[in-house]
Each structure stands twice: as structure tokens, then as C-alpha cells.
Motif scaffolding. Structure first.
Motif, PDB file in Angstrom:
ATOM      1  N   LEU A  53      -9.269  11.189 -23.616  1.00 33.81           N
ATOM      2  CA  LEU A  53      -9.773   9.832 -23.360  1.00 33.81           C
ATOM      3  C   LEU A  53     -10.962   9.471 -24.239  1.00 33.81           C
ATOM      4  CD1 LEU A  53      -9.345   9.689 -19.492  1.00 33.81           C
ATOM      5  CD2 LEU A  53      -7.780   8.914 -21.275  1.00 33.81           C
ATOM      6  N   ARG A  54     -10.941   9.952 -25.459  1.00 32.88           N
ATOM      7  CA  ARG A  54     -11.976   9.612 -26.445  1.00 32.88           C
ATOM      8  C   ARG A  54     -11.655   8.261 -27.060  1.00 32.88           C
ATOM      9  NH1 ARG A  54     -15.569  12.594 -24.374  1.00 32.88           N
ATOM     10  NH2 ARG A  54     -15.414  14.806 -24.758  1.00 32.88           N
ATOM     11  N   GLU A  55     -12.399   7.905 -28.084  1.00 28.34           N
ATOM     12  CA  GLU A  55     -12.213   6.615 -28.731  1.00 28.34           C
ATOM     13  C   GLU A  55     -10.845   6.525 -29.402  1.00 28.34           C
ATOM     14  OE1 GLU A  55     -15.575   5.211 -31.080  1.00 28.34           O
ATOM     15  OE2 GLU A  55     -16.649   6.968 -30.327  1.00 28.34           O
ATOM     16  N   ILE A  56     -10.239   5.345 -29.338  1.00 32.06           N
ATOM     17  CA  ILE A  56      -8.929   5.159 -29.973  1.00 32.06           C
ATOM     18  C   ILE A  56      -9.061   4.752 -31.428  1.00 32.06           C
ATOM     19  CG2 ILE A  56      -7.810   4.569 -27.793  1.00 32.06           C
ATOM     20  CD1 ILE A  56      -7.726   1.609 -28.924  1.00 32.06           C
ATOM     21  N   ASN A  57     -10.266   4.530 -31.890  1.00 37.00           N
ATOM     22  CA  ASN A  57     -10.454   4.048 -33.266  1.00 37.00           C
ATOM     23  C   ASN A  57     -10.869   5.159 -34.221  1.00 37.00           C
ATOM     24  OD1 ASN A  57     -13.017   4.449 -32.286  1.00 37.00           O
ATOM     25  ND2 ASN A  57     -13.887   2.610 -33.184  1.00 37.00           N
ATOM     26  N   TYR A  75       9.340  -4.561 -25.816  1.00 37.57           N
ATOM     27  CA  TYR A  75       8.549  -4.196 -24.636  1.00 37.57           C
ATOM     28  C   TYR A  75       7.617  -5.354 -24.299  1.00 37.57           C
ATOM     29  CZ  TYR A  75       5.290  -2.002 -21.481  1.00 37.57           C
ATOM     30  OH  TYR A  75       4.510  -1.738 -20.382  1.00 37.57           O
ATOM     31  N   ASP A  76       7.661  -5.801 -23.053  1.00 39.78           N
ATOM     32  CA  ASP A  76       6.809  -6.917 -22.637  1.00 39.78           C
ATOM     33  C   ASP A  76       6.045  -6.604 -21.354  1.00 39.78           C
ATOM     34  OD1 ASP A  76       8.856  -7.021 -20.816  1.00 39.78           O
ATOM     35  OD2 ASP A  76       9.256  -9.157 -21.057  1.00 39.78           O
ATOM     36  N   GLY A  77       5.883  -5.318 -21.067  1.00 44.40           N
ATOM     37  CA  GLY A  77       5.154  -4.911 -19.870  1.00 44.40           C
ATOM     38  C   GLY A  77       3.661  -4.806 -20.123  1.00 44.40           C
ATOM     39  N   PHE A  78       2.990  -4.181 -19.198  1.00 46.06           N
ATOM     40  CA  PHE A  78       1.539  -4.028 -19.276  1.00 46.06           C
ATOM     41  C   PHE A  78       1.150  -2.988 -20.322  1.00 46.06           C
ATOM     42  CE2 PHE A  78       2.288  -5.460 -14.922  1.00 46.06           C
ATOM     43  CZ  PHE A  78       1.440  -6.554 -14.879  1.00 46.06           C
ATOM     44  N   VAL A  79       0.057  -3.267 -21.019  1.00 53.63           N
ATOM     45  CA  VAL A  79      -0.548  -2.335 -21.968  1.00 53.63           C
ATOM     46  C   VAL A  79      -2.047  -2.384 -21.714  1.00 53.63           C
ATOM     47  CG1 VAL A  79      -0.908  -1.730 -24.395  1.00 53.63           C
ATOM     48  CG2 VAL A  79       1.230  -2.822 -23.697  1.00 53.63           C
ATOM     49  N   SER A  80      -2.654  -1.217 -21.512  1.00 52.08           N
ATOM     50  CA  SER A  80      -4.093  -1.202 -21.223  1.00 52.08           C
ATOM     51  C   SER A  80      -4.798  -0.135 -22.060  1.00 52.08           C
ATOM     52  CB  SER A  80      -4.346  -0.947 -19.734  1.00 52.08           C
ATOM     53  OG  SER A  80      -3.857   0.324 -19.357  1.00 52.08           O
ATOM     54  N   SER A  91     -21.704   2.919 -24.126  1.00 49.06           N
ATOM     55  CA  SER A  91     -22.119   2.206 -25.330  1.00 49.06           C
ATOM     56  C   SER A  91     -21.274   0.948 -25.478  1.00 49.06           C
ATOM     57  CB  SER A  91     -21.945   3.092 -26.568  1.00 49.06           C
ATOM     58  OG  SER A  91     -22.037   2.319 -27.738  1.00 49.06           O
ATOM     59  N   THR A  92     -21.901  -0.207 -25.436  1.00 48.25           N
ATOM     60  CA  THR A  92     -21.153  -1.448 -25.634  1.00 48.25           C
ATOM     61  C   THR A  92     -20.591  -1.511 -27.057  1.00 48.25           C
ATOM     62  OG1 THR A  92     -23.214  -2.620 -26.146  1.00 48.25           O
ATOM     63  CG2 THR A  92     -22.391  -2.777 -23.895  1.00 48.25           C
ATOM     64  N   GLU A  93     -21.266  -0.890 -28.005  1.00 50.77           N
ATOM     65  CA  GLU A  93     -20.783  -0.890 -29.386  1.00 50.77           C
ATOM     66  C   GLU A  93     -19.474  -0.101 -29.504  1.00 50.77           C
ATOM     67  OE1 GLU A  93     -20.491  -1.763 -33.392  1.00 50.77           O
ATOM     68  OE2 GLU A  93     -21.649  -2.694 -31.793  1.00 50.77           O
ATOM     69  N   ILE A  94     -19.396   1.062 -28.873  1.00 52.66           N
ATOM     70  CA  ILE A  94     -18.168   1.861 -28.899  1.00 52.66           C
ATOM     71  C   ILE A  94     -17.049   1.107 -28.195  1.00 52.66           C
ATOM     72  CG2 ILE A  94     -17.073   3.961 -27.999  1.00 52.66           C
ATOM     73  CD1 ILE A  94     -19.742   5.401 -28.589  1.00 52.66           C
ATOM     74  N   LEU A  95     -17.362   0.513 -27.060  1.00 50.79           N
ATOM     75  CA  LEU A  95     -16.355  -0.265 -26.345  1.00 50.79           C
ATOM     76  C   LEU A  95     -15.867  -1.424 -27.206  1.00 50.79           C
ATOM     77  CD1 LEU A  95     -14.699  -0.848 -23.836  1.00 50.79           C
ATOM     78  CD2 LEU A  95     -16.683  -2.081 -22.906  1.00 50.79           C
ATOM     79  N   ARG A  96     -16.763  -2.140 -27.850  1.00 54.83           N
ATOM     80  CA  ARG A  96     -16.396  -3.265 -28.703  1.00 54.83           C
ATOM     81  C   ARG A  96     -15.462  -2.817 -29.827  1.00 54.83           C
ATOM     82  NH1 ARG A  96     -17.342  -5.022 -33.366  1.00 54.83           N
ATOM     83  NH2 ARG A  96     -19.002  -3.576 -33.867  1.00 54.83           N
ATOM     84  N   LYS A  97     -15.777  -1.704 -30.482  1.00 48.67           N
ATOM     85  CA  LYS A  97     -14.942  -1.201 -31.577  1.00 48.67           C
ATOM     86  C   LYS A  97     -13.535  -0.844 -31.084  1.00 48.67           C
ATOM     87  CE  LYS A  97     -18.649   0.603 -34.490  1.00 48.67           C
ATOM     88  NZ  LYS A  97     -19.279   1.824 -35.009  1.00 48.67           N
ATOM     89  N   ASN A  98     -13.465  -0.228 -29.911  1.00 50.57           N
ATOM     90  CA  ASN A  98     -12.167   0.141 -29.354  1.00 50.57           C
ATOM     91  C   ASN A  98     -11.368  -1.086 -28.937  1.00 50.57           C
ATOM     92  OD1 ASN A  98     -11.707   3.285 -28.886  1.00 50.57           O
ATOM     93  ND2 ASN A  98     -13.879   2.823 -28.926  1.00 50.57           N
ATOM     94  N   VAL A 101      -9.754  -2.603 -32.034  1.00 46.05           N
ATOM     95  CA  VAL A 101      -8.531  -1.896 -32.419  1.00 46.05           C
ATOM     96  C   VAL A 101      -7.405  -2.278 -31.467  1.00 46.05           C
ATOM     97  CG1 VAL A 101      -7.430   0.378 -32.594  1.00 46.05           C
ATOM     98  CG2 VAL A 101      -9.739   0.037 -33.486  1.00 46.05           C
ATOM     99  N   PHE A 102      -7.701  -2.244 -30.173  1.00 41.61           N
ATOM    100  CA  PHE A 102      -6.689  -2.566 -29.157  1.00 41.61           C
ATOM    101  C   PHE A 102      -6.128  -3.968 -29.371  1.00 41.61           C
ATOM    102  CE2 PHE A 102      -5.365  -4.161 -25.027  1.00 41.61           C
ATOM    103  CZ  PHE A 102      -4.545  -3.145 -24.594  1.00 41.61           C
ATOM    104  N   SER A 103      -6.988  -4.940 -29.521  1.00 45.28           N
ATOM    105  CA  SER A 103      -6.510  -6.324 -29.639  1.00 45.28           C
ATOM    106  C   SER A 103      -5.839  -6.585 -30.991  1.00 45.28           C
ATOM    107  CB  SER A 103      -7.637  -7.325 -29.393  1.00 45.28           C
ATOM    108  OG  SER A 103      -8.664  -7.170 -30.326  1.00 45.28           O
ATOM    109  N   GLN A 104      -6.190  -5.827 -32.002  1.00 49.97           N
ATOM    110  CA  GLN A 104      -5.559  -5.984 -33.306  1.00 49.97           C
ATOM    111  C   GLN A 104      -4.073  -5.622 -33.254  1.00 49.97           C
ATOM    112  OE1 GLN A 104      -7.341  -3.654 -36.438  1.00 49.97           O
ATOM    113  NE2 GLN A 104      -5.798  -4.231 -37.927  1.00 49.97           N
TER     114      GLN A 104
END
Length: 107
Positions: A53-57, A75-80, A91-98, A101-104
Motif C-alpha cells: 500500500l505504498r505510493e502508486i506513482n 469495465y465500468d465498475g468502481f475503481v478506487s 503528507s498532502t503532497e504525496i496524496l496529491r501526487k498519487n 496519477v490515479f485521475s490521469q
């Protein structure tokens, strides 16, 4: 992951589906494309996560490829996004970076 897919198939109930976890696929050294293909129609939720569960970026995950595989199967189901706080604390910065990536890749 194969065992989970077979278990869902064996139960064979429309309300019993698979929660697919990308970090499990990575830890098991499985092919994301093969796993998603074998589970097509059985997935109800996908966790985009890195091992432990580390950073995805961290560039160890080919998000472009995984997202392409999901789109190819319509696939049109949930993705989280699933992750823990960093070892140094929240860290809000780490969360923002992840989240970037997620929204990209997973909109």
C-alpha cells in the motif's frame, strides 16, 4: 488471484463478485492483462494500489497498460485508490501526487 476468480465462478451468484487488487497482482507476479481477462464479468471493484500500500506513482506500475486493459473489456465498475500514509506520516503532497496519477489513468 486465480483461486479467487475460480471461487467467484463456483459461487455463481450475481451479488457475489470479485474485488480486484492491483497490488496483489503485482506481488503474485501475475500479468494484469491475463488476470483481468480471466475475471471479465466477475469484477465489481478494483483497488489501484502498490505493494504494501505504498505510493502508486513510483513508476513500478504500468498504469497506462492496466487502464488500457480495463477499457478494452469495457469495465465500468468502481475503481478506487488504496494506500497507507507514508512511513514519515501523512503528507498532502504525496496524496496529491498519487491522485494525479490515479485521475490521469482511471477516470
Amino acid at each position: 488471484t486465480d483461486e479467487a476468480v475460480e471461487f467467484v465462478k463456483k459461487i455463481s451468484h450475481p451479488n457475489f463478485k470479485l474485488n480486484l487488487d492491483l497490488s496483489t497482482i503485482i506481488i503474485n507476479k501475475e500479468s494484469p492483462a491475463e488476470v483481468v481477462d480471466s475475471a471479465a464479468g466477475l469484477i465489481s471493484h478494483i483497488h489501484i494500489s502498490a505493494p504494501h500500500l505504498r505510493e502508486i506513482n513510483d513508476n513500478k506500475i504500468d498504469h497506462r497498460h492496466f487502464a488500457k486493459v480495463l477499457r478494452a473489456l469495457d469495465y465500468d465498475g468502481f475503481v478506487s485508490l488504496e494506500m497507507h500514509q507514508s512511513p514519515t506520516g501523512f503528507s498532502t503532497e504525496i496524496l496529491r501526487k498519487n491522485l494525479e496519477v490515479f485521475s490521469q489513468y482511471y477516470r
